[in-house]
Scaffold this motif. Structure first.
Motif, PDB file in Angstrom:
ATOM      1  N   ALA A  77     -22.500   3.429   5.781  1.00  0.00           N
ATOM      2  CA  ALA A  77     -24.320   2.199   5.869  1.00  0.00           C
ATOM      3  C   ALA A  77     -23.409   1.646   7.064  1.00  0.00           C
ATOM      4  O   ALA A  77     -24.385   0.472   7.985  1.00  0.00           O
ATOM      5  CB  ALA A  77     -25.280   2.060   5.188  1.00  0.00           C
ATOM      6  N   LEU A  78     -22.019   0.158   6.876  1.00  0.00           N
ATOM      7  CA  LEU A  78     -21.783  -0.241   7.317  1.00  0.00           C
ATOM      8  C   LEU A  78     -21.019   0.118   8.940  1.00  0.00           C
ATOM      9  O   LEU A  78     -20.425   1.043   8.954  1.00  0.00           O
ATOM     10  CB  LEU A  78     -20.628  -0.817   6.858  1.00  0.00           C
ATOM     11  N   PRO A  79     -21.397  -0.992   9.239  1.00  0.00           N
ATOM     12  CA  PRO A  79     -20.282  -0.555  11.042  1.00  0.00           C
ATOM     13  C   PRO A  79     -19.092  -0.472  11.086  1.00  0.00           C
ATOM     14  O   PRO A  79     -18.605   0.648  11.945  1.00  0.00           O
ATOM     15  CB  PRO A  79     -20.553  -1.947  11.638  1.00  0.00           C
ATOM     16  N   TYR A  80     -18.072  -0.461   9.747  1.00  0.00           N
ATOM     17  CA  TYR A  80     -17.267   0.176   9.809  1.00  0.00           C
ATOM     18  C   TYR A  80     -16.674   1.007   9.168  1.00  0.00           C
ATOM     19  O   TYR A  80     -15.774   0.981   7.915  1.00  0.00           O
ATOM     20  CB  TYR A  80     -16.054  -1.263   9.249  1.00  0.00           C
ATOM     21  N   GLY A  81     -18.147   1.993   8.214  1.00  0.00           N
ATOM     22  CA  GLY A  81     -17.675   2.833   7.299  1.00  0.00           C
ATOM     23  C   GLY A  81     -17.139   3.874   7.518  1.00  0.00           C
ATOM     24  O   GLY A  81     -16.620   4.212   8.483  1.00  0.00           O
ATOM     25  N   GLY A  82     -16.957   4.014   6.193  1.00  0.00           N
ATOM     26  CA  GLY A  82     -16.126   5.632   5.861  1.00  0.00           C
ATOM     27  C   GLY A  82     -15.018   5.902   5.171  1.00  0.00           C
ATOM     28  O   GLY A  82     -14.521   4.704   4.581  1.00  0.00           O
ATOM     29  N   VAL A  83     -14.234   7.017   5.317  1.00  0.00           N
ATOM     30  CA  VAL A  83     -12.829   7.336   4.325  1.00  0.00           C
ATOM     31  C   VAL A  83     -11.898   6.321   5.850  1.00  0.00           C
ATOM     32  O   VAL A  83     -11.483   7.417   6.746  1.00  0.00           O
ATOM     33  CB  VAL A  83     -13.053   7.966   4.226  1.00  0.00           C
ATOM     34  N   PHE A 108       1.110  -1.261  -0.109  1.00  0.00           N
ATOM     35  CA  PHE A 108       0.566  -0.361   0.134  1.00  0.00           C
ATOM     36  C   PHE A 108       0.774   1.511  -0.134  1.00  0.00           C
ATOM     37  O   PHE A 108       1.637   1.605   0.930  1.00  0.00           O
ATOM     38  CB  PHE A 108      -0.569  -0.300   1.149  1.00  0.00           C
ATOM     39  N   ALA A 109       0.587   2.580  -0.672  1.00  0.00           N
ATOM     40  CA  ALA A 109       1.344   3.680  -1.241  1.00  0.00           C
ATOM     41  C   ALA A 109       1.124   4.080   0.557  1.00  0.00           C
ATOM     42  O   ALA A 109      -0.133   3.971   1.099  1.00  0.00           O
ATOM     43  CB  ALA A 109       0.967   4.398  -1.713  1.00  0.00           C
ATOM     44  N   PRO A 110       1.783   5.022   0.918  1.00  0.00           N
ATOM     45  CA  PRO A 110       1.519   5.490   2.727  1.00  0.00           C
ATOM     46  C   PRO A 110       0.569   6.088   2.656  1.00  0.00           C
ATOM     47  O   PRO A 110       0.578   6.616   3.667  1.00  0.00           O
ATOM     48  CB  PRO A 110       3.406   6.238   2.705  1.00  0.00           C
ATOM     49  N   ASP A 111      -0.366   7.145   0.928  1.00  0.00           N
ATOM     50  CA  ASP A 111      -1.405   7.905   1.432  1.00  0.00           C
ATOM     51  C   ASP A 111      -2.411   6.891   1.052  1.00  0.00           C
ATOM     52  O   ASP A 111      -3.099   7.839   0.414  1.00  0.00           O
ATOM     53  CB  ASP A 111      -1.188   8.882   0.194  1.00  0.00           C
ATOM     54  N   VAL A 112      -2.509   5.763   0.982  1.00  0.00           N
ATOM     55  CA  VAL A 112      -3.700   5.224   0.317  1.00  0.00           C
ATOM     56  C   VAL A 112      -5.172   5.567   1.031  1.00  0.00           C
ATOM     57  O   VAL A 112      -4.870   5.958   2.043  1.00  0.00           O
ATOM     58  CB  VAL A 112      -2.930   3.698   1.035  1.00  0.00           C
ATOM     59  N   VAL A 113      -5.782   5.518   0.230  1.00  0.00           N
ATOM     60  CA  VAL A 113      -7.160   6.007   0.616  1.00  0.00           C
ATOM     61  C   VAL A 113      -7.955   4.544   0.829  1.00  0.00           C
ATOM     62  O   VAL A 113      -8.447   3.707  -0.847  1.00  0.00           O
ATOM     63  CB  VAL A 113      -8.077   6.664   0.011  1.00  0.00           C
ATOM     64  N   LEU A 114      -8.992   4.036   1.366  1.00  0.00           N
ATOM     65  CA  LEU A 114     -10.045   3.192   1.232  1.00  0.00           C
ATOM     66  C   LEU A 114     -10.995   3.827   1.667  1.00  0.00           C
ATOM     67  O   LEU A 114     -11.581   4.196   2.588  1.00  0.00           O
ATOM     68  CB  LEU A 114      -9.955   1.969   2.104  1.00  0.00           C
ATOM     69  N   TRP A 115     -12.730   3.506   0.908  1.00  0.00           N
ATOM     70  CA  TRP A 115     -13.664   4.069   0.990  1.00  0.00           C
ATOM     71  C   TRP A 115     -14.565   2.549   1.298  1.00  0.00           C
ATOM     72  O   TRP A 115     -14.820   2.002   1.000  1.00  0.00           O
ATOM     73  CB  TRP A 115     -13.719   4.741  -0.428  1.00  0.00           C
ATOM     74  N   GLN A 116     -15.676   2.609   2.287  1.00  0.00           N
ATOM     75  CA  GLN A 116     -15.928   2.068   2.682  1.00  0.00           C
ATOM     76  C   GLN A 116     -17.143   2.666   2.688  1.00  0.00           C
ATOM     77  O   GLN A 116     -17.232   3.532   3.513  1.00  0.00           O
ATOM     78  CB  GLN A 116     -15.777   1.299   3.928  1.00  0.00           C
ATOM     79  N   GLU A 147      -5.662   3.462  -3.834  1.00  0.00           N
ATOM     80  CA  GLU A 147      -6.908   3.861  -4.257  1.00  0.00           C
ATOM     81  C   GLU A 147      -7.906   1.864  -3.344  1.00  0.00           C
ATOM     82  O   GLU A 147      -7.280   1.479  -4.499  1.00  0.00           O
ATOM     83  CB  GLU A 147      -7.780   4.740  -4.732  1.00  0.00           C
ATOM     84  N   VAL A 148      -8.703   2.224  -3.198  1.00  0.00           N
ATOM     85  CA  VAL A 148      -9.623   0.732  -3.211  1.00  0.00           C
ATOM     86  C   VAL A 148     -11.049   1.505  -2.580  1.00  0.00           C
ATOM     87  O   VAL A 148     -11.477   2.114  -1.939  1.00  0.00           O
ATOM     88  CB  VAL A 148      -9.350  -0.057  -2.009  1.00  0.00           C
ATOM     89  N   ARG A 149     -11.609   0.909  -3.503  1.00  0.00           N
ATOM     90  CA  ARG A 149     -13.176   0.983  -3.815  1.00  0.00           C
ATOM     91  C   ARG A 149     -14.374   0.080  -3.677  1.00  0.00           C
ATOM     92  O   ARG A 149     -14.381  -0.468  -4.359  1.00  0.00           O
ATOM     93  CB  ARG A 149     -13.688   2.315  -4.134  1.00  0.00           C
TER      94      ARG A 149
END
Length: 155
Positions: free
Chosen positions: A52-58, A41-49, A127-129
């Motif tokens: 509505a999920l219990p672990y939702g958010g950025v 993973f890049a140091p500035d990776v972004v994961l979008w969840q 980035e992961v979406r």
């Protein structure tokens, strides 16, 4: 023509999935070291969840990913990646994954698909979406409240 020494985006992702399996086999969040996954993973990776999920958010950067895995671990007693189909090999990579999971809170077991769009830049995941088929059903299964009826179950 100059050949690139950089692995293909698909190869990066396949290697990360193997490292992720090793990470969980070693005890996962709170037990295993995130250093197994960090190199993918890049140091500035972004994961979008989905919110509505219990672990939702950025979730941002390596610390954010570690926190995400802790949140996932708090939500799921089991979260197994089953069959995976790569729908594209170039950026963004699109992967359809069948998931088998069991909620810690309710004990309910679910099987559901996740479609992920993943961007790999310079050999690192940036980035992961993930897109879930039914976030409401997942959120419901993860709550201890009254369970919704399963599809196809009579009243």
């Amino acid at each position: 023509m100059i050949a690139s020494s950089e692995p293909s985006p698909r190869l990066v992702l396949e290697r990360m999935y193997r490292a992720e399996a090793e990470y969980f086999a070693a005890g996962g969040p709170g037990t295993a070291s995130f250093t197994t996954l960090a190199p993918f993973f890049a140091p500035d990776v972004v994961l979008w969840q989905a919110d509505a999920l219990p672990y939702g958010g950025v979730w941002r950067d390596h610390d954010g990913l570690e926190q995400f895995f802790l949140a996932m671990n708090a939500t799921w007693d089991r979260f197994e990646l089953g069959e995976q189909v790569f729908l594209s090999d170039a950026d963004p990579i699109v992967v359809l994954t069948q998931v088998n999971a069991r909620s810690r809170e309710s004990g309910r077991e679910l099987r559901f698909p996740i479609l992920q769009m993943i961007t790999v830049t310079d050999g690192l995941i940036t980035e992961v979406r993930p897109f879930y088929w039914d976030t409401a059903a997942i959120a419901d299964a993860c709550s201890a409240g009254v369970r919704a009826m399963e599809p196809g179950v009579g009243k």
